[in-house]
Motif scaffolding. Structure first.
Motif, PDB file in Angstrom:
ATOM      1  N   ASP A  36    -108.574 -45.922  75.972  1.00  0.00           N
ATOM      2  CA  ASP A  36    -107.600 -45.305  76.740  1.00  0.00           C
ATOM      3  C   ASP A  36    -107.109 -46.696  77.566  1.00  0.00           C
ATOM      4  OD1 ASP A  36    -107.790 -43.149  76.613  1.00  0.00           O
ATOM      5  OD2 ASP A  36    -108.431 -42.873  78.675  1.00  0.00           O
ATOM      6  N   ASP A  37    -107.229 -47.621  76.954  1.00  0.00           N
ATOM      7  CA  ASP A  37    -107.695 -49.500  77.670  1.00  0.00           C
ATOM      8  C   ASP A  37    -105.768 -50.169  76.657  1.00  0.00           C
ATOM      9  OD1 ASP A  37    -108.470 -49.005  79.619  1.00  0.00           O
ATOM     10  OD2 ASP A  37    -110.060 -50.504  79.037  1.00  0.00           O
ATOM     11  N   ALA A  38    -105.713 -50.747  76.732  1.00  0.00           N
ATOM     12  CA  ALA A  38    -105.099 -51.345  75.490  1.00  0.00           C
ATOM     13  C   ALA A  38    -106.423 -52.695  74.496  1.00  0.00           C
ATOM     14  CB  ALA A  38    -103.746 -52.324  76.368  1.00  0.00           C
ATOM     15  N   CYS A  39    -105.484 -52.582  73.133  1.00  0.00           N
ATOM     16  CA  CYS A  39    -106.314 -53.519  72.907  1.00  0.00           C
ATOM     17  C   CYS A  39    -105.165 -54.079  71.553  1.00  0.00           C
ATOM     18  CB  CYS A  39    -107.237 -52.715  71.092  1.00  0.00           C
ATOM     19  SG  CYS A  39    -108.379 -51.581  71.916  1.00  0.00           S
ATOM     20  N   ILE A  40    -105.339 -54.858  71.273  1.00  0.00           N
ATOM     21  CA  ILE A  40    -104.510 -56.501  70.772  1.00  0.00           C
ATOM     22  C   ILE A  40    -105.165 -56.682  69.620  1.00  0.00           C
ATOM     23  CG2 ILE A  40    -103.520 -58.599  71.046  1.00  0.00           C
ATOM     24  CD1 ILE A  40    -103.291 -58.246  73.554  1.00  0.00           C
ATOM     25  N   ILE A  41    -104.546 -56.362  68.482  1.00  0.00           N
ATOM     26  CA  ILE A  41    -105.128 -56.995  67.157  1.00  0.00           C
ATOM     27  C   ILE A  41    -104.046 -58.351  66.726  1.00  0.00           C
ATOM     28  CG2 ILE A  41    -106.460 -56.130  65.179  1.00  0.00           C
ATOM     29  CD1 ILE A  41    -107.065 -54.842  67.442  1.00  0.00           C
ATOM     30  N   LYS A  42    -105.165 -59.333  66.195  1.00  0.00           N
ATOM     31  CA  LYS A  42    -104.128 -60.616  65.878  1.00  0.00           C
ATOM     32  C   LYS A  42    -104.494 -60.998  64.370  1.00  0.00           C
ATOM     33  CE  LYS A  42    -103.933 -62.720  70.161  1.00  0.00           C
ATOM     34  NZ  LYS A  42    -104.451 -64.150  70.531  1.00  0.00           N
ATOM     35  N   GLY A  43    -103.878 -61.016  63.234  1.00  0.00           N
ATOM     36  CA  GLY A  43    -103.861 -61.452  62.207  1.00  0.00           C
ATOM     37  C   GLY A  43    -103.314 -60.274  61.165  1.00  0.00           C
ATOM     38  N   ARG A 222    -121.621 -45.698  78.100  1.00  0.00           N
ATOM     39  CA  ARG A 222    -120.557 -44.247  78.569  1.00  0.00           C
ATOM     40  C   ARG A 222    -118.768 -44.163  78.199  1.00  0.00           C
ATOM     41  NH1 ARG A 222    -121.991 -40.800  81.846  1.00  0.00           N
ATOM     42  NH2 ARG A 222    -124.098 -40.739  83.385  1.00  0.00           N
ATOM     43  N   HIS A 223    -118.784 -45.565  77.929  1.00  0.00           N
ATOM     44  CA  HIS A 223    -117.117 -45.572  77.209  1.00  0.00           C
ATOM     45  C   HIS A 223    -116.948 -47.463  77.073  1.00  0.00           C
ATOM     46  CE1 HIS A 223    -116.644 -47.739  81.024  1.00  0.00           C
ATOM     47  NE2 HIS A 223    -115.343 -48.337  80.572  1.00  0.00           N
ATOM     48  N   LEU A 224    -115.706 -47.071  75.808  1.00  0.00           N
ATOM     49  CA  LEU A 224    -115.500 -48.248  75.732  1.00  0.00           C
ATOM     50  C   LEU A 224    -114.253 -48.641  75.523  1.00  0.00           C
ATOM     51  CD1 LEU A 224    -115.847 -48.198  71.427  1.00  0.00           C
ATOM     52  CD2 LEU A 224    -117.651 -48.872  73.602  1.00  0.00           C
ATOM     53  N   HIS A 225    -113.831 -50.190  76.669  1.00  0.00           N
ATOM     54  CA  HIS A 225    -112.855 -50.674  76.755  1.00  0.00           C
ATOM     55  C   HIS A 225    -111.772 -51.592  75.879  1.00  0.00           C
ATOM     56  CE1 HIS A 225    -114.996 -54.540  77.162  1.00  0.00           C
ATOM     57  NE2 HIS A 225    -116.055 -54.661  77.510  1.00  0.00           N
ATOM     58  N   GLY A 226    -110.823 -52.127  76.729  1.00  0.00           N
ATOM     59  CA  GLY A 226    -109.783 -52.312  76.139  1.00  0.00           C
ATOM     60  C   GLY A 226    -110.732 -54.117  75.389  1.00  0.00           C
ATOM     61  N   ALA A 227    -109.989 -54.290  73.888  1.00  0.00           N
ATOM     62  CA  ALA A 227    -110.150 -55.746  73.993  1.00  0.00           C
ATOM     63  C   ALA A 227    -109.151 -56.326  72.596  1.00  0.00           C
ATOM     64  CB  ALA A 227    -111.677 -55.469  72.735  1.00  0.00           C
ATOM     65  N   THR A 228    -109.576 -57.326  72.571  1.00  0.00           N
ATOM     66  CA  THR A 228    -108.443 -58.409  71.431  1.00  0.00           C
ATOM     67  C   THR A 228    -109.145 -58.899  70.468  1.00  0.00           C
ATOM     68  OG1 THR A 228    -107.327 -59.181  73.392  1.00  0.00           O
ATOM     69  CG2 THR A 228    -106.900 -60.604  71.737  1.00  0.00           C
ATOM     70  N   HIS A 229    -109.079 -59.133  68.816  1.00  0.00           N
ATOM     71  CA  HIS A 229    -109.797 -59.090  68.090  1.00  0.00           C
ATOM     72  C   HIS A 229    -108.903 -60.149  67.279  1.00  0.00           C
ATOM     73  CE1 HIS A 229    -113.454 -58.699  65.444  1.00  0.00           C
ATOM     74  NE2 HIS A 229    -112.110 -58.123  64.944  1.00  0.00           N
ATOM     75  N   THR A 230    -109.053 -61.261  66.240  1.00  0.00           N
ATOM     76  CA  THR A 230    -108.227 -61.394  65.369  1.00  0.00           C
ATOM     77  C   THR A 230    -109.526 -61.245  63.410  1.00  0.00           C
ATOM     78  OG1 THR A 230    -108.344 -63.434  66.326  1.00  0.00           O
ATOM     79  CG2 THR A 230    -107.785 -63.219  64.120  1.00  0.00           C
ATOM     80  N   ILE A 231    -108.773 -60.612  62.931  1.00  0.00           N
ATOM     81  CA  ILE A 231    -108.794 -59.703  61.150  1.00  0.00           C
ATOM     82  C   ILE A 231    -108.956 -60.737  60.666  1.00  0.00           C
ATOM     83  CG2 ILE A 231    -108.138 -58.701  59.669  1.00  0.00           C
ATOM     84  CD1 ILE A 231    -108.939 -57.269  62.035  1.00  0.00           C
ATOM     85  N   ILE A 232    -110.657 -60.850  60.021  1.00  0.00           N
ATOM     86  CA  ILE A 232    -110.375 -62.092  58.700  1.00  0.00           C
ATOM     87  C   ILE A 232    -109.999 -61.856  57.755  1.00  0.00           C
ATOM     88  CG2 ILE A 232    -113.450 -61.674  60.018  1.00  0.00           C
ATOM     89  CD1 ILE A 232    -113.255 -59.466  56.888  1.00  0.00           C
ATOM     90  N   PRO A 233    -109.940 -62.719  57.100  1.00  0.00           N
ATOM     91  CA  PRO A 233    -109.050 -63.232  55.879  1.00  0.00           C
ATOM     92  C   PRO A 233    -110.085 -61.940  54.737  1.00  0.00           C
ATOM     93  CG  PRO A 233    -110.300 -65.182  56.071  1.00  0.00           C
ATOM     94  CD  PRO A 233    -110.854 -64.060  57.099  1.00  0.00           C
ATOM     95  N   ASP A 234    -108.436 -62.055  54.038  1.00  0.00           N
ATOM     96  CA  ASP A 234    -108.828 -60.031  53.117  1.00  0.00           C
ATOM     97  C   ASP A 234    -109.391 -60.906  51.975  1.00  0.00           C
ATOM     98  OD1 ASP A 234    -108.062 -58.967  50.839  1.00  0.00           O
ATOM     99  OD2 ASP A 234    -107.230 -57.558  52.058  1.00  0.00           O
ATOM    100  N   ARG A 235    -110.558 -61.038  51.486  1.00  0.00           N
ATOM    101  CA  ARG A 235    -111.542 -61.820  50.497  1.00  0.00           C
ATOM    102  C   ARG A 235    -111.243 -61.083  48.704  1.00  0.00           C
ATOM    103  NH1 ARG A 235    -116.404 -57.833  48.954  1.00  0.00           N
ATOM    104  NH2 ARG A 235    -115.844 -55.715  50.046  1.00  0.00           N
ATOM    105  N   ILE A 236    -110.325 -59.772  49.013  1.00  0.00           N
ATOM    106  CA  ILE A 236    -109.650 -59.192  47.857  1.00  0.00           C
ATOM    107  C   ILE A 236    -108.917 -59.861  47.591  1.00  0.00           C
ATOM    108  CG2 ILE A 236    -109.263 -56.946  46.702  1.00  0.00           C
ATOM    109  CD1 ILE A 236    -112.184 -57.107  47.619  1.00  0.00           C
ATOM    110  N   GLU A 237    -107.870 -59.967  48.616  1.00  0.00           N
ATOM    111  CA  GLU A 237    -106.289 -60.758  48.183  1.00  0.00           C
ATOM    112  C   GLU A 237    -107.021 -62.335  48.238  1.00  0.00           C
ATOM    113  OE1 GLU A 237    -103.841 -61.886  51.328  1.00  0.00           O
ATOM    114  OE2 GLU A 237    -102.258 -63.149  50.538  1.00  0.00           O
TER     115      GLU A 237
END
Ligand code: UD1
Length: 420
Positions: A36-43, A222-237
């Motif tokens: 239910d927490d906020a998540c921030i996804i970058k890239g 028992r439960h997961l919390h919010g997180a911030t993460h940067t996506i890996i580069p696109d190997r197919i592109e």
């Protein structure tokens, strides 16, 4: 509907930046349903598929913002448990909301994704894995109805007729993060996108080991919390841009490309004679006139990806000699063969094999894109052709490439968009 016009025969020059990975971001966005927490996804790449996943999250009740490559997902109301046919049928990856919804809400109703042009694409491994965790699953009126008062960790073998499954591994891994006890997924997919999903889940508080290998172990929490993460580069592109440089015999620096994720592709291109200078996060393609034909067999990671089969076929179609391309993941993924032949290629299809006899030159022609990677293949062929190529139905391309024509144009290609 838009079409792309390409005036071929020009050399490319300069540097180009690879975007965040489509196949990593889609399950990672689905994983935000686990908290239910906020998540921030970058890239995050701005793609039709990304936007479809954001629509699904909104339809399930999440607040979603997407600005300058950053997605913020938060909650203000109760999460819904039904993923609608309209959204799931337009993109197969939508099916990976099933695992997180089931784990979080103890029930889920998710439309079956159906087949698509590259093959039948069943979901039996997804369902086998979730049943293995104790879910009660029925298929009715085109929907999967899943219930589980409490998921329980288990040993689950996820190998299928065509090897491991990327999204089934993701679905089961996400569900098991909140299961009681330990889950072991055997024959799990080793793709970097699955490992990236595991990294995000670990940041959310999940206990996962073995990501990127064929055995993943998950100890439920028992439960997961919010997180911030940067996506890996696109190997197919990255692979598509590498081939764009090679097919036009150009000097191009591909930035934000990770050689460690591109082993099988780099190996095949070097076997064909390509000159590639690598750093940890870039690949410089040196201009080279003559390549040799090489044989290619698609396999699950770390083998040669099926998602680059169409693009390498475009390269082999203008490389003198004979190349046998064997498709082991989707034996019917050859819609691009007929279109390449319309441009003067000489390719014969025999079941899961394509026999490519390289020709000196292709000639531009009106062609039709049938799926995402076939569209990229036709754009690459257009870059190498004499005259004008018109690729229609390019909405497929928008599903998975962020501004491909803009990137190629910035390298000096003559490519533009027109209304059909
Ligand atoms: C993912 C990728 C897709 C890529 C594919 C194979 C995303 C969003 N998409 O799709 O771009 O082409 O991996 O690398 O990540 N299979 C079964 N039963 C199942 C599931 C799959 O038999 O329940 C078969 C498929 O038909 C195929 C093979 O397993 O022959 C691999 O498919 P899979 O890895 O599941 O593909 P996706 O995860 O859907």
């Amino acid at each position: 509907m838009d079409k792309l016009i390409i005036e071929g025969g020009l050399k490319l020059k300069g540097g180009v930046q690879v975007s965040g990975s489509k196949n990593a971001v889609l399950p990672i966005l689905a994983a935000t349903l686990l908290t239910d927490d906020a998540c921030i996804i970058k890239g995050v790449p701005n793609l039709r598929d990304t936007n479809t996943m954001l629509k699904i999250l909104r339809s399930l009740g999440k607040n979603v913002e997407f600005d300058k490559g950053i997605v913020t997902v938060s909650s203000s109301k109760k999460l819904g448990f039904i993923a609608d046919y309209k959204l799931v049928s337009s993109m197969r990856a939508s099916f990976c909301v099933l695992g997180p919804l089931l784990a979080k809400l103890k029930k889920a109703k998710v439309s079956l994704p159906g087949g698509c042009i590259i093959g039948i694409r069943p979901v039996d491994l997804h369902l086998k894995g979730l049943r293995g965790l104790g879910a009660d699953i029925n298929v009715e009126t085109g929907y999967v109805l899943a219930k589980a008062p409490k998921l329980k960790g288990a040993s689950i073998y996820l190998g299928g007729v065509y090897g491991s499954s990327v999204l089934a591994t993701g679905n089961v891994m996400m569900a098991s993060t909140l299961a009681l006890g330990k889950t072991i997924i055997e024959s799990s997919a080793c793709e970097p996108e699955v490992a990236d999903l595991a990294e995000f889940l670990i940041k959310m508080g999940a206990k996962i080991r073995g990501q990127g290998t064929p055995i993943i172990e998950i100890e439920g929490v028992r439960h997961l919390h919010g997180a911030t993460h940067t996506i890996i580069p696109d190997r197919i592109e990255a692979a598509t841009l590498l081939i764009a440089a090679l097919i036009t015999e150009s000097d191009v620096l591909i930035k934000n490309a990770l050689p460690k994720h591109l082993g099988a592709i780099i190996d095949k291109l070097e076997e064909a004679g390509a000159s590639l200078d690598k750093t940890d996060n870039s690949i410089h393609v040196r201009p080279l006139k003559k390549l040799n034909a090489v044989n290619i067999t698609t396999l699950p990671y770390p083998g040669f990806p099926t998602d680059v089969q169409a693009q390498i076929m475009a390269l082999m179609s203008v490389t003198l000699g004979t190349s046998i391309i064997t498709e082991k993941i989707y034996p019917d993924r050859f819609m691009h063969v007929a279109e390449l032949n319309r441009m003067g290629a000489y390719i014969q299809r025999e079941g899961p094999y394509a026999i490519v006899n390289g020709v000196r030159e292709l000639s531009g022609a009106p062609v039709m894109a049938s799926d995402l990677r076939a569209s990229a293949c036709l754009v690459l062929a257009g870059l190498a052709s004499r005259g004008k190529t018109i690729v229609s139905r390019i909405y497929h391309l928008e599903r998975g490439y962020e501004n491909l024509e803009g990137k190629l144009e910035s390298l000096g290609a003559r490519i533009w968009r027109e209304k059909e």
